[in-house]
Structure formats: structure tokens, C-alpha cells
Design a protein around this motif. Structure first.
Motif, PDB file in Angstrom:
ATOM      1  N   SER A 109      41.742 -10.463 -29.997  1.00  0.00           N
ATOM      2  CA  SER A 109      41.816 -10.423 -31.454  1.00  0.00           C
ATOM      3  C   SER A 109      40.799  -9.437 -32.014  1.00  0.00           C
ATOM      4  O   SER A 109      39.648  -9.382 -31.565  1.00  0.00           O
ATOM      5  CB  SER A 109      41.554 -11.817 -32.023  1.00  0.00           C
ATOM      6  N   VAL A 110      41.236  -8.633 -32.992  1.00  0.00           N
ATOM      7  CA  VAL A 110      40.346  -7.690 -33.665  1.00  0.00           C
ATOM      8  C   VAL A 110      40.522  -7.854 -35.170  1.00  0.00           C
ATOM      9  O   VAL A 110      41.589  -8.237 -35.654  1.00  0.00           O
ATOM     10  CB  VAL A 110      40.636  -6.240 -33.247  1.00  0.00           C
ATOM     11  N   ASN A 111      39.452  -7.558 -35.915  1.00  0.00           N
ATOM     12  CA  ASN A 111      39.426  -7.790 -37.354  1.00  0.00           C
ATOM     13  C   ASN A 111      39.205  -6.489 -38.118  1.00  0.00           C
ATOM     14  O   ASN A 111      38.449  -5.606 -37.678  1.00  0.00           O
ATOM     15  CB  ASN A 111      38.308  -8.769 -37.700  1.00  0.00           C
ATOM     16  N   SER A 167      30.645  -0.845 -44.360  1.00  0.00           N
ATOM     17  CA  SER A 167      30.011   0.227 -43.602  1.00  0.00           C
ATOM     18  C   SER A 167      29.862  -0.239 -42.164  1.00  0.00           C
ATOM     19  O   SER A 167      29.213  -1.254 -41.897  1.00  0.00           O
ATOM     20  CB  SER A 167      28.642   0.574 -44.181  1.00  0.00           C
ATOM     21  N   ILE A 168      30.442   0.512 -41.232  1.00  0.00           N
ATOM     22  CA  ILE A 168      30.472   0.116 -39.833  1.00  0.00           C
ATOM     23  C   ILE A 168      29.743   1.180 -39.027  1.00  0.00           C
ATOM     24  O   ILE A 168      30.125   2.358 -39.043  1.00  0.00           O
ATOM     25  CB  ILE A 168      31.921  -0.040 -39.325  1.00  0.00           C
ATOM     26  N   LYS A 203      35.946  -3.591 -28.714  1.00  0.00           N
ATOM     27  CA  LYS A 203      35.920  -3.677 -30.179  1.00  0.00           C
ATOM     28  C   LYS A 203      35.218  -2.438 -30.736  1.00  0.00           C
ATOM     29  O   LYS A 203      34.066  -2.491 -31.171  1.00  0.00           O
ATOM     30  CB  LYS A 203      35.230  -4.954 -30.637  1.00  0.00           C
ATOM     31  N   PRO A 204      35.913  -1.305 -30.712  1.00  0.00           N
ATOM     32  CA  PRO A 204      35.299  -0.049 -31.165  1.00  0.00           C
ATOM     33  C   PRO A 204      35.248   0.045 -32.686  1.00  0.00           C
ATOM     34  O   PRO A 204      35.843  -0.757 -33.409  1.00  0.00           O
ATOM     35  CB  PRO A 204      36.237   1.008 -30.586  1.00  0.00           C
ATOM     36  N   ILE A 205      34.532   1.066 -33.158  1.00  0.00           N
ATOM     37  CA  ILE A 205      34.592   1.448 -34.567  1.00  0.00           C
ATOM     38  C   ILE A 205      35.917   2.165 -34.785  1.00  0.00           C
ATOM     39  O   ILE A 205      36.266   3.095 -34.060  1.00  0.00           O
ATOM     40  CB  ILE A 205      33.425   2.392 -34.924  1.00  0.00           C
ATOM     41  N   THR A 219      35.947  -4.321 -38.719  1.00  0.00           N
ATOM     42  CA  THR A 219      34.763  -5.044 -39.191  1.00  0.00           C
ATOM     43  C   THR A 219      34.061  -5.807 -38.086  1.00  0.00           C
ATOM     44  O   THR A 219      33.019  -6.427 -38.324  1.00  0.00           O
ATOM     45  CB  THR A 219      35.142  -6.023 -40.320  1.00  0.00           C
ATOM     46  N   ASP A 220      34.602  -5.785 -36.865  1.00  0.00           N
ATOM     47  CA  ASP A 220      33.934  -6.444 -35.746  1.00  0.00           C
ATOM     48  C   ASP A 220      32.654  -5.701 -35.380  1.00  0.00           C
ATOM     49  O   ASP A 220      32.563  -4.473 -35.503  1.00  0.00           O
ATOM     50  CB  ASP A 220      34.845  -6.475 -34.511  1.00  0.00           C
TER      51      ASP A 220
END
Length: 668
Positions: A408-410, A253-254, A433-435, A426-427
Motif C-alpha cells: 500500500s502507498v499513500n 513537501s516531500i 516507498k519512493p518520492i 506522502t509516505d
């Protein structure tokens, strides 16, 4: 010697007189008949000219007759005195006849031609698969093309049942399940053409003892919504045992910090019930504490569904539910080219979207990545990336991307199948680093060209900004050479455009990336997943929109084509005041559609609300929904007889609690 000469003289005299069996005219050759052509195929309502040649007779007349092992009389067709054969009204079984020409000069002499009787009849049965609880019913629809007589005969068969033990099916395709589940529990329902009994189609029915069996197996889901007025997304996976228990659940859940922030790889279990109308209630008990309730609506097969949170007016949204293929829960299954579409929000709460493609090597490596982005004001195009991925044995995995100029994004990865992945960031929310959440679909058919979009396609686009929402559906016809025409229905923050004409141009690159421009549509970037299907993203404009384009099943549609029970759900809320809907719609093929709906608004939760409307379907598949007073409520298009999209066109009665600018998707 005198006697010898005498003998020779007698012999010569006898020979001269024709004695001894020799001499005279040879008998005339026998009469013979040939027919041309000697073989062929004739379809219903067609004719074939035959010619007969009679040799060795001054009388060249023949008598024509027709017969066959599966027919007599006119059921075999007819042939006139000139040899013109007319096919019968119904294909005989077996579908073979003989055309015979008999010489009138000698009725023992004849010749024949072998004909196969065929047709252009093609049949499909919808839905192709269904789960039916004992004692319940399910409506099936047949689509028959190729003949004006579209009558079919319905029948049932099963390896574990006979007669009433398999259930019954009416002349209109309404299936009634038996009182007990046979073993095995599968029944086939078949529609056979009356005019061509060799043409038929079947659907598979799985009989189940309780409605809860509709939800059975491992499922993955993707949810977009709002929480406390802020954007939030969720992806997850769980196993339903078919008897009301949920196990092995895991979710990501982000959300914004003010709405609870991120909860990554969170375990849950739970319970569920599925009603006789295929609406359900799922309760997730989170390992971190708390219970989340979802209202759901499921398709006939149980493979797909729609869910929405239904526990707090501040939490609204819509989720797509997919039965998974656990054999794909390995790295090696994720192999090939994938195209993706994500949307979400940046750190300021503004809507964003991404579209692109990458290659997965089946061993955890990602290469050849390209990504386009739209933050509402700026378009970034063809930004390169590489990355890696890993799939866990439970179907949840991780993915890391290194995007040029962005770092880098996860992501978490949920495997629906080797062809369909759910991807969620998940960041922690921060600048850059958006949703983000969406799908990655395996691509096939490359290299592409403009010809990949030839034909009729239904599209949908939905999105907006924090202050306005927009939703569009349309039917586009492409010439395969870069030009498009068609019609659309749009609700642009209560400004309604119904049946508006569209003209557009497009271009497709070899990797499936395309662009489309039109005065009636926003500039659009798309990626083909295969011939006739694409993921869409609006370029910068007044809104951020995403959607899909799918090739329409070619068939003349009518109101009678829309029949049976459809699971449905609204598109995700765009604004804090947006509502969400899931439910079931019941079409009788006569233009009436009662519905049972679960509706969540900022002002309340309504479970099992009822609605009635009138519906009309044109030959192109355009759907018009009105209330019984004639007021237009929605317009949209059939993609197939068991899937459609609508744009709701009713103006809001109270924008605080009744914002209805969204798409509505339904399928059996």
C-alpha cells in the motif's frame, strides 16, 4: 321559308370567307431563356461555367451580367461571353450574387442563377484570452489560412464600453487598454479577414485595475527540485484575492530526512505582487514557521504560470501553476479513465519514473489500475493495482493504492479540474516507498489504435541521472499505421545534436498504452490521454526521462508567427548543480527576443536579469535561437502560436554554477 334559306346561305358564305373573327395562323410562341446550373457556390479565385439556352428564336445569343445586393461591377465577379464566371477578389457582403443571361432576340426575356461566394479562409486569434491592466498593452496574433492575402481588420467591442472606453487596437494587433475598467470588464478583440469579411475570430480581454489581479482565484501547483543537493518535491493549493493576499494555503513537501523530511498537509498564508511584465514575487508564511519566497511568471490569461523557490541557493526547482475549477472539488467529479505520469527518487537518491492508468468511479473507488516503472536499470510493466480516493472541499484530497507485489502507498491529491489532477506521495521515504509526483489526466477517445497518432506532433523528454542530464525536443510525423519520421534537438550532457533525423516505429493498444522504438531515441512507453496527446516515459537505458507528446497546430509558420509576450520556465533540475529559470520573453515578430529572467544557481540568485537573442522560425515551426554573434543557444518547436518547447544548446561555462542542460517551455 324563302327568307330562312336565304339567311342560312349568307351565314355559310360569311363562314367560308373567314368572317366572324375565326381562322388564320396562330402567333409564334414567346422567346424564353434558361440557365444551367441554377445555383451553386464559388470560392475566391475559382470559376464556374454557365450555359444559357434560348428557345423559340433563331438568334440564340445572350448577354451575360452579374449583380448582387452587396456589390457592383467587378466586386461581384466577372463573366465572359461564353458564360465563364470568375469569382471576385473579395467576398461581398452579403456573399450572394446573381448571374443573368438576357436573350438578345428579346431583351425583356432573361434567366438567372443564384451564387454564394465563399472562401477557404480560416482565422484564429492568439492568445484566446488575456488579462490586461489599465494603461498597458498586449500583443495579439492572428493566424489566417486559406488565402494568400492574410490581411485582417482589427476591431474592439464590449458590453460596458464604446469607442476609446474599450481601448484601441492597431493594425498589427497591438491592444492598448483604456485608462479605466469598464463594467463589465470584458472586451472582445476581433480579427476580420479583408478578403472574406464573413470570416473572423475573437479573443477575450479581461481588464483589471492592478497587475495583482492577474493572480486571482484558487490555484494548485506542482514543484520538482533539489534541496541541499537532494531531490525534493512539493504540491499545494492556495487562494489569491486579486489584491496581493494569499489565504487558505495548504501544501505537501516531500524530501529526504537530511533535507527536512516530509511536511504533510501544512497550512500557509501569504502575500504577493505581480509586476507590469507579469513576473511576480509570492511569499508563503508557513503555519509551522518560516517564510518561503517564490519568483513567478504568468501567462496572458492568468490561468497558468511558472514558479521557483527564490530564498536560498540550496533550494532550486520549477513549479507549474494552474488556476483551478472549484466545482470539481467533489468525489463525483473524479469519474472516468485517467492516465498518469510520475517521477521522483528512490531511497538511494536514484531517479525513478512511473506511467499508467486507472478508472475512478466518482464515488471514491479506483479499479483497473496498471502501472509501469523505470528505476534506471529495471523496467516493470503492467503491474495491477486498485485503490480509493477522497476529495476535500478545499480541493486537497487523498489517494491510497494497493499495488500488486509492492503493498500500500499513500498520496495527496490536488484537483485542478475534473480532467487534471496533481498527485504527490506522502509516505516517508523507504524501500518500496519512493518520492513521487506528477499528473493524472482524464483519458478520452478509447478504444485507441495506431491511427490516433496520425499527423504532426511535438514531443519533449527530459531527465537523466545523478551524474548526467539530457533533454530532447522534436517534431514527429506519424502515418497513423505505426511509422514515424521527423527531427530532434538534444543536449545529452553537453553533447549537442541539432536537427537530427528520426525514424521510429510504434504500436498503440486499445487502452491507449503504446510503445515506440527508434535508433535515435530511447525506447519509450506512452499513454494517450486522447487523440494526438500522450504522456511519455523512457524505458531502461542510460537515463530516466519523462515527457509529453502533443499534436502540432497545422499551419505554415514563420518568424512573424512568434510574436507577443510569453511566460517561461525551465524544466526541473536534474543534478545538484542544475540551475532553474523563470521569466518573460518578448517576441516582436521580426526575430528579436529580449527577455527578463529570474535565475537560481548553486552560486547565487539573480532577479530580473536581462537577455537578448535572435530567433528564426521555419515553416514547420522549428525555432532556432542564437545570440547576436550567431552562436546557437537553443532549438525547439512551436506546438501552437502561443506555446513552444526548446532544448538549450549552450555548453556550460562553469558546471558548478551554470549547468544548463534542460528544456525551456513558454506560453502566452
Amino acid at each position: 321559308m324563302g327568307h330562312g334559306w336565304a339567311a342560312l346561305g349568307i351565314a355559310a358564305l360569311l363562314a367560308a370567307c373567314g368572317g366572324g373573327g375565326g381562322g388564320g395562323e396562330a402567333p409564334p410562341p414567346p422567346v424564353s431563356v434558361t440557365v444551367s446550373p441554377t445555383a451553386g457556390t464559388v470560392k475566391l479565385a475559382q470559376t464556374q461555367q454557365f450555359t444559357a439556352t434560348v428557345a423559340n428564336s433563331a438568334n440564340t445569343s445572350v448577354t451575360w451580367t452579374v449583380g448582387g445586393p452587396g456589390c457592383t461591377g467587378i466586386a461581384c465577379g466577372t463573366i465572359d461571353a461564353s458564360g465563364l464566371y470568375s469569382a471576385p477578389a473579395v467576398v461581398p457582403m452579403p456573399p450572394s450574387v446573381s448571374v443573368t443571361a438576357t436573350a438578345q432576340a428579346d431583351t425583356t426575356k432573361s434567366a438567372s442563377a443564384a451564387l454564394t461566394i465563399g472562401s477557404d479562409v480560416a482565422i484564429t486569434v492568439w492568445p484566446p484570452a488575456a488579462r490586461v491592466t489599465v494603461g498597458h498593452t498586449r500583443q495579439f496574433l492572428r493566424m489566417l489560412t486559406g488565402h494568400t492575402n492574410d490581411t485582417v481588420i482589427w476591431s474592439l467591442s464590449g458590453a460596458g464600453c464604446t469607442g476609446a472606453g474599450c481601448g484601441s487596437v492597431s493594425s498589427s494587433g497591438l491592444y492598448n487598454a483604456p485608462p479605466a475598467v469598464p463594467n463589465p470588464a470584458t472586451v472582445s478583440v476581433r480579427a476580420t479577414s479583408v478578403v472574406d469579411p464573413g470570416q473572423s475570430a475573437t479573443a477575450s480581454i479581461t481588464l483589471q485595475p492592478t497587475n495583482n489581479r492577474t493572480l486571482s482565484g484558487t490555484y494548485a501547483y506542482l514543484h520538482r527540485g533539489v534541496l541541499n543537493g537532494l531531490p525534493g518535491v512539493q504540491a499545494g493549493l492556495f487562494t489569491a484575492d486579486g489584491d496581493g493576499l494569499i489565504a487558505s494555503g495548504v501544501q505537501d513537501s516531500i524530501a529526504f530526512a537530511a533535507a527536512g523530511g516530509n511536511r504533510v498537509n501544512l497550512a500557509f498564508s501569504g502575500t504577493y505582487t505581480i509586476g507590469s511584465d507579469h513576473r511576480g514575487l509570492l511569499s508563503f508564511a508557513l503555519a509551522a514557521g518560516g517564510v518561503v519566497d517564490w519568483r513567478s511568471s504568468h501567462t496572458a490569461s492568468g490561468d497558468r504560470g511558472f514558479m521557483q523557490p527564490f530564498y536560498d541557493m540550496a533550494a532550486r526547482g520549477n513549479a507549474a501553476l494552474h488556476r483551478t475549477d472549484p466545482s470539481a472539488f467533489v468525489n463525483s467529479a473524479i469519474n472516468g479513465d485517467y492516465v498518469f505520469q510520475w517521477n521522483g527518487a528512490d531511497v538511494a537518491g536514484n531517479r525513478i519514473a512511473n506511467i499508467g492508468r486507472f478508472s475512478a468511479d466518482g464515488a471514491g473507488g479506483i479499479s483497473a489500475g496498471l502501472i509501469d516503472g523505470n528505476d534506471g536499470t529495471t523496467l516493470t510493466q503492467n503491474t495491477a493495482f486498485t485503490g480509493s480516493y477522497s476529495v476535500g472541499v478545499n480541493g486537497r484530497g487523498t489517494m491510497q493504492l494497493a499495488i500488486a507485489g509492492q503493498g500500500s502507498v499513500n498520496f495527496a491529491l490536488y484537483v485542478v479540474s475534473a480532467d487534471t489532477l496533481i498527485v504527490v506521495s506522502t509516505d516517508d521515504l523507504a524501500a518500496g516507498k519512493p518520492i513521487r509526483i506528477g499528473y493524472a489526466l482524464r483519458q478520452s477517445g478509447a478504444p485507441f489504435s495506431n491511427a490516433a497518432l496520425r499527423g504532426h506532433h511535438v514531443f519533449e523528454l527530459t531527465g537523466g541521472s545523478t551524474s548526467a542530464a539530457v533533454a530532447t525536443t522534436g517534431l514527429l510525423t506519424s502515418d497513423g499505421a505505426g511509422s514515424i519520421s521527423g527531427t530532434l534537438d538534444r543536449n545529452n550532457h553537453y553533447v549537442i545534436s541539432a536537427g537530427q533525423s528520426v525514424a521510429a516505429s510504434y504500436s498503440v493498444a486499445a487502452n491507449g498504452r503504446g510503445t515506440m522504438s527508434s535508433s535515435a531515441l530511447p525506447s519509450t512507453i506512452f499513454y494517450l490521454t486522447g487523440s494526438g496527446k500522450a504522456l511519455l516515459m523512457e524505458g531502461p537505458g542510460s537515463a530516466v526521462q519523462t515527457g509529453m507528446l502533443e499534436r502540432q497546430l497545422a499551419a505554415p509558420y514563420s518568424t512573424a508567427s512568434l510574436i507577443g509576450q510569453f511566460a517561461s520556465g525551465s524544466s526541473p533540475p536534474v543534478r545538484p548543480v542544475s540551475l532553474s529559470v523563470t521569466g518573460q520573453n518578448f517576441f516582436n515578430g521580426l526575430g528579436t527576443v529580449p527577455s527578463v529572467l529570474d535565475i537560481a544557481t548553486p552560486c547565487g540568485l539573480t532577479a530580473g536579469g536581462s537577455s537578448d537573442a535572435r530567433v528564426e522560425v521555419s515553416t514547420t515551426g522549428r525555432i532556432s535561437v542564437r545570440d547576436f554573434g550567431g552562436v546557437q543557444h537553443a532549438g525547439g518547436y512551436l506546438i501552437t502560436p502561443v506555446r513552444y518547447v526548446l532544448t538549450l544548446q549552450r555548453a556550460s561555462g562553469d558546471a558548478t554554477c551554470d549547468e544548463v542542460v534542460h528544456l525551456y517551455t513558454a506560453e502566452q
